[in-house]
Design a protein around this motif. Structure first.
Motif, PDB file in Angstrom:
ATOM      1  N   UNK A   1      64.173   7.927 -17.476  1.00  0.00           N
ATOM      2  CA  UNK A   1      63.374   9.147 -17.617  1.00  0.00           C
ATOM      3  C   UNK A   1      61.962   8.920 -18.086  1.00  0.00           C
ATOM      4  N   UNK A   2      61.610   7.640 -18.312  1.00  0.00           N
ATOM      5  CA  UNK A   2      60.228   7.315 -18.729  1.00  0.00           C
ATOM      6  C   UNK A   2      59.806   6.061 -18.008  1.00  0.00           C
ATOM      7  N   UNK A   3      58.525   5.950 -17.723  1.00  0.00           N
ATOM      8  CA  UNK A   3      58.006   4.680 -17.201  1.00  0.00           C
ATOM      9  C   UNK A   3      56.614   4.463 -17.752  1.00  0.00           C
ATOM     10  N   UNK A   4      56.197   3.201 -17.870  1.00  0.00           N
ATOM     11  CA  UNK A   4      54.912   2.916 -18.499  1.00  0.00           C
ATOM     12  C   UNK A   4      53.716   3.074 -17.575  1.00  0.00           C
ATOM     13  N   UNK A   5      53.984   3.371 -16.285  1.00  0.00           N
ATOM     14  CA  UNK A   5      52.871   3.474 -15.346  1.00  0.00           C
ATOM     15  C   UNK A   5      52.491   2.142 -14.745  1.00  0.00           C
ATOM     16  N   UNK A   6      53.261   1.104 -15.044  1.00  0.00           N
ATOM     17  CA  UNK A   6      53.024  -0.229 -14.488  1.00  0.00           C
ATOM     18  C   UNK A   6      54.350  -0.750 -13.912  1.00  0.00           C
TER      19      UNK A   6
ATOM     20  N   UNK B   1      53.745  12.090 -22.046  1.00  0.00           N
ATOM     21  CA  UNK B   1      53.157  12.454 -20.760  1.00  0.00           C
ATOM     22  C   UNK B   1      53.827  11.717 -19.596  1.00  0.00           C
ATOM     23  N   UNK B   2      54.418  10.567 -19.878  1.00  0.00           N
ATOM     24  CA  UNK B   2      55.020   9.785 -18.803  1.00  0.00           C
ATOM     25  C   UNK B   2      56.538   9.959 -18.751  1.00  0.00           C
ATOM     26  N   UNK B   3      57.065  10.942 -19.453  1.00  0.00           N
ATOM     27  CA  UNK B   3      58.489  11.275 -19.340  1.00  0.00           C
ATOM     28  C   UNK B   3      58.675  12.186 -18.126  1.00  0.00           C
ATOM     29  N   UNK B   4      59.561  11.801 -17.221  1.00  0.00           N
ATOM     30  CA  UNK B   4      59.761  12.572 -15.997  1.00  0.00           C
ATOM     31  C   UNK B   4      60.492  13.876 -16.264  1.00  0.00           C
ATOM     32  N   UNK B   5      60.260  14.841 -15.407  1.00  0.00           N
ATOM     33  CA  UNK B   5      60.917  16.143 -15.555  1.00  0.00           C
ATOM     34  C   UNK B   5      62.262  16.184 -14.847  1.00  0.00           C
ATOM     35  N   UNK B   6      62.459  15.309 -13.870  1.00  0.00           N
ATOM     36  CA  UNK B   6      63.734  15.272 -13.146  1.00  0.00           C
ATOM     37  C   UNK B   6      64.782  14.542 -13.993  1.00  0.00           C
ATOM     38  N   UNK B   7      66.054  14.778 -13.659  1.00  0.00           N
ATOM     39  CA  UNK B   7      67.122  14.113 -14.392  1.00  0.00           C
ATOM     40  C   UNK B   7      67.102  12.603 -14.156  1.00  0.00           C
ATOM     41  N   UNK B   8      67.410  11.861 -15.181  1.00  0.00           N
ATOM     42  CA  UNK B   8      67.434  10.401 -15.058  1.00  0.00           C
ATOM     43  C   UNK B   8      68.723   9.962 -14.376  1.00  0.00           C
ATOM     44  N   UNK B   9      68.646   8.872 -13.624  1.00  0.00           N
ATOM     45  CA  UNK B   9      69.816   8.322 -12.929  1.00  0.00           C
ATOM     46  C   UNK B   9      70.191   6.984 -13.561  1.00  0.00           C
ATOM     47  N   UNK B  10      71.406   6.903 -14.057  1.00  0.00           N
ATOM     48  CA  UNK B  10      71.878   5.659 -14.688  1.00  0.00           C
ATOM     49  C   UNK B  10      72.506   4.753 -13.633  1.00  0.00           C
TER      50      UNK B  10
END
Length: 232
Positions: free
Chosen positions: A35-40, A57-66
């Motif tokens: 649900x988060x990525x560093x942009x790199x 700001x870099x936390x996604x709004x969609x559900x995370x997939x494990x």
């Protein structure tokens, strides 16, 4: 569940990721990337790097997939960089449970040789068991494919030559095998599978010369002669 959990009503036990062998730091890294990525392109972070890089700001709004396979990938990456001393302590617990007492330095050498093949510490045994006991049997399919009519004779000659080496380290073993192949006009494909069978009992495993160095001269010669006799 991150940790082992017992249902208080049914008594059903659910295995936790800790009990499955995941390193805490690997699992934290995994969870941070849900649900988060560093942009790199970077995926591996220690805890201080995560703290520095994280932003809402870099936390996604969609559900995370494990992804269970990705979880194993994270643990594998940490397995390759963990200090050998830490892995040795964990692996020695498994060895002790099997009644095996051995030199810690030897255990570290073995781990360094096979850890790229595993995702978890408990998988080391499957890859390294042959270091602690000689093969009781030989893979019949590999024997049929690679153990030729003259292999036993070649193996006996190799064992005799190894016995006479002034020292038994990787470079000496490598030099001897190279000279042996030149002298007898045979290629690596003629002798290396036979040596692997004699030492491991199968057609897989790490570098044969590295295996020989760790096992030591006496054990190597004994295993080669045993295979030459039994498979002749």
């Amino acid at each position: 569940f991150p940790l082992e959990w017992k249902d208080p009503e049914s008594g059903e036990l659910s295995m936790g990721y800790r009990e499955s062998g995941y390193f805490p730091e690997a699992f934290i890294n995994l969870l941070a990337m849900l649900g988060w990525n560093p942009g790199t392109e970077q995926e591996l972070f220690d805890i201080d790097e995560l703290i520095e890089a994280f932003s809402l700001e870099r936390v996604g709004k969609a559900g995370a997939r494990f992804d269970p396979e990705k979880a194993k990938w994270f643990n594998h990456q940490y397995m390759q960089t963990k200090p050998l001393e830490d892995l040795e302590k964990d692996f020695c617990i498994i060895l002790n449970q099997k009644g095996i007492q051995t030199d810690p330095e030897k255990v570290r050498q073995i781990i360094a040789l096979v850890r790229e093949r595993v995702n978890f510490v408990h998988e080391l045994w499957e890859q390294a068991a042959f270091f602690f006991s000689e093969p009781k049997e030989y893979d019949p399919k590999f024997v049929k494919k690679k153990w030729k009519e003259d292999t036993s004779e070649l193996m006996t000659k190799i064992a005799a030559g190894l016995r006479e080496l002034p020292s038994f380290d990787y470079s000496q073993i490598e030099s001897f095998l190279h000279s042996f192949m030149e002298k007898h006009e045979v290629g690596a494909g003629k002798i290396m599978p036979g040596l692997r069978l004699a030492l491991v009992g199968a057609g897989s495993g790490p570098d044969v010369k590295a295996i020989m160095e760790i096992l030591g001269r006496d054990e190597v010669v004994k295993r080669i002669e045993k295979a030459a006799n039994e498979l002749s």
